[in-house]
Design an enzyme around this catalytic site. Structure first.
Site: not given
Ligand code: NAP
Length: 483
Positions: A178, A182, A235, A240, A331
């Site tokens: 995804h 963007k 992840d 990404h 994170k």
């Protein structure tokens, strides 16, 4: 000059996982928004499919509630909401058994584009593809969309590619990242290839290094056990950040066409050097008062999974040799921020006194928040007192510069429309995914073999000390997260 929007053909979208989190938070709201702006043809239909037993009416009632929650425009457009819900059907199917497939076949129309969107766990990708093949639902212009994660390593990605490949051609498979949906990510290509200004400078002669940061404030609470089997490298970096690196580093494709763009991205991945053990820093966030630590969220006190990773990556080709790319993601950091910073080399000779307010020129492409572009320039500090230099940003926030045209569609919304139009440019090709795993696997193996424990870092910080050292030892420093 206004450009025309390519129309969406009549379609049946079969959304597997229609009762799930992603479908309700992102996919249905995205489809509703496209319906509102008139991009959905009247012959468009959405067939929700999941295990739960619902009548179509019951499913629409649930969907109405979630659209009112997750699609803010739904509350102001109740009539449109009703019209959208009238396009939605529901069928209960079991991906692993015979239940429901006949009913699905009955609902589908023969002469429209079929898009099978698999918003389900990855273990169901192959079984659903196989069921579709056996039920003879895979027409030549049918397409299948799969969510991340696409494999856990090279072997599983290859197996999945092979399993999907038995039922669909590569030109029918849409692997969603995804990030590629963007607005600003696509702007990396527009910025580079639609302007003559930057491309002559876009190489190691003029660029000192590139920093790619994707920082999140949130921890892994709620999905800690799932995340603990994955970690920041799997992840975020393998997919990404890798895509951001590719768009920044790739050669200009001959045309803006799916395979031309994806060929160039693939060449970048294949040019990546192996990352040496000293060239990455891994971290896990500590607890902070009432907020738990990573290991508490993961429910695994001995976890060796990283919630943060920084690494130095070398792209070994003529354009980039000698210009490292520093990647960093984690994170529970200081701010929620994603950006690509292109840091230029200093002038070969300075005629001004050293150290007078000068910083290296940098082009910062902000993906979130406040999507936009900043060019950091050095100018003379105004006023008397001699030639003093200062650093100023030439700043363009898209929302300010472009007004309502900048109102960016959610990434999912854009990608789903591309699927229906049959445009694969912003989707990863199978060989790209495999090449990215081929690069990532040995790095992951190097710390799995040693059982290396990530360094601890404070919540609200910029990550562990080792990450700062990764830059310092090269005489560079990270941009502040949230500056
Ligand atoms: P989820 O909330 O757990 O939903 C899973 C869906 O799969 C449910 O609709 C469930 O139906 C259906 N399902 C499970 N077993 C099935 C079976 N045997 N046959 C038919 N349907 C079955 O998962 P999610 O969060 O929406 O995620 C879906 C996918 O997107 C995953 O691959 C995830 O990694 C990926 N993803 C999610 C997010 C996110 O923000 N959620 C972001 C990026 C990627 P029932 O409820 O009826 O059992």
């Amino acid at each position: 000059m206004a450009s025309c929007v390519i129309p969406v053909p009549p379609f049946d979208m079969i959304l597997f996982g229609a009762t799930g989190d992603l479908a309700h938070r992102k996919i249905f709201p995205g489809l509703f928004h496209r319906f509102l702006v008139g991009q959905m043809p009247p012959e468009g239909r959405i067939i929700g499919a999941a295990r739960s037993e619902f009548s179509a009416e019951q499913f629409r009632a649930t969907l109405r509630k979630s659209l009112l929650e997750f699609a803010p425009s739904a509350t102001k457009n109740k009539a449109k909401l009703d019209a959208f819900l009238a396009l939605v059907e529901y069928v209960s199917v079991d991906a692993k058994g015979p239940r429901g497939w006949d009913k699905l076949a009955d609902l589908m129309r023969p002469d429209v584009v079929r898009a099978f969107y698999l918003s389900v766990g990855p273990s169901l990708f192959a079984p659903i593809a196989e069921q579709l093949r056996m039920a003879k639902l895979t027409t030549p212009d049918a397409r299948i969309v799969v969510e991340k994660p696409f494999g856990h390593d090279l072997a599983s990605a290859r197996a999945l590619n092979a399993e999907l490949g038995r039922c669909f051609g590569e030109d029918q498979i849409y692997r969603i990242d995804h990030y590629l949906g963007k607005e600003t990510v696509q702007n990396v290509m527009a910025l580079r290839f639609a302007n003559a200004l930057f491309e002559p400078l876009w190489n190691s002669q003029h660029i000192d290094h590139v920093q790619i940061t994707v920082a999140e404030k949130l921890g892994v609470n709620g999905r800690g056990e799932y995340y603990d089997r994955s970690g920041a490298m799997r992840d975020m970096v393998q997919n990404h950040l890798m895509q951001l690196l590719c768009l920044t580093a790739m050669e200009p494709p001959s045309r803006f066409e799916p395979n031309a763009v994806r060929d160039e991205k693939l060449k970048v991945i294949r040019s990546l050097d192996p990352v040496q053990p000293g060239d990455f820093a891994r971290g896990q966030y500590r607890g902070d008062g009432d907020q738990g630590s990573y290991t508490e969220h993961a429910k695994n006190p001995d976890s060796t999974t990283e919630s943060f990773i920084a690494m130095k990556v070398e792209v070994s080709n003529w354009r980039w040799a000698g210009t490292p790319f520093y990647l960093r993601t984690g994170k529970r950091l200081r701010a929620h921020l994603s950006e690509i910073a292109i840091v230029f080399r200093d002038p070969p000779h300075s005629i001004f006194p050293d150290g007078e307010g000068r910083r290296s020129n940098a082009l910062i492409i902000r993906l979130q928040p406040n999507e936009g572009i900043t060019l950091r320039m050095t100018i003379k500090e105004p006023g008397p007192g001699g030639m003093r230099l200062t650093d100023v940003p030439l700043d363009m926030t898209f929302a300010e510069a472009l007004g309502q045209n900048a109102e960016s569609a959610d990434a999912y919304e854009r990608l789903v429309m591309d699927v229906l139009r049959g445009d694969q440019t912003l989707f990863m090709r199978g060989d790209e995914v495999e090449a990215a795993w081929e690069w990532a696997d040995p790095i992951i193996k190097s710390w799995e073999d040693t059982g290396q424990k990530p360094a601890l870092y404070d919540t609200g910080s910029s990550g562990p000390e080792d990450s700062l050292m990764l830059m310092h030892r090269d005489g560079r420093r990270w941009r502040e997260i949230g500056s």
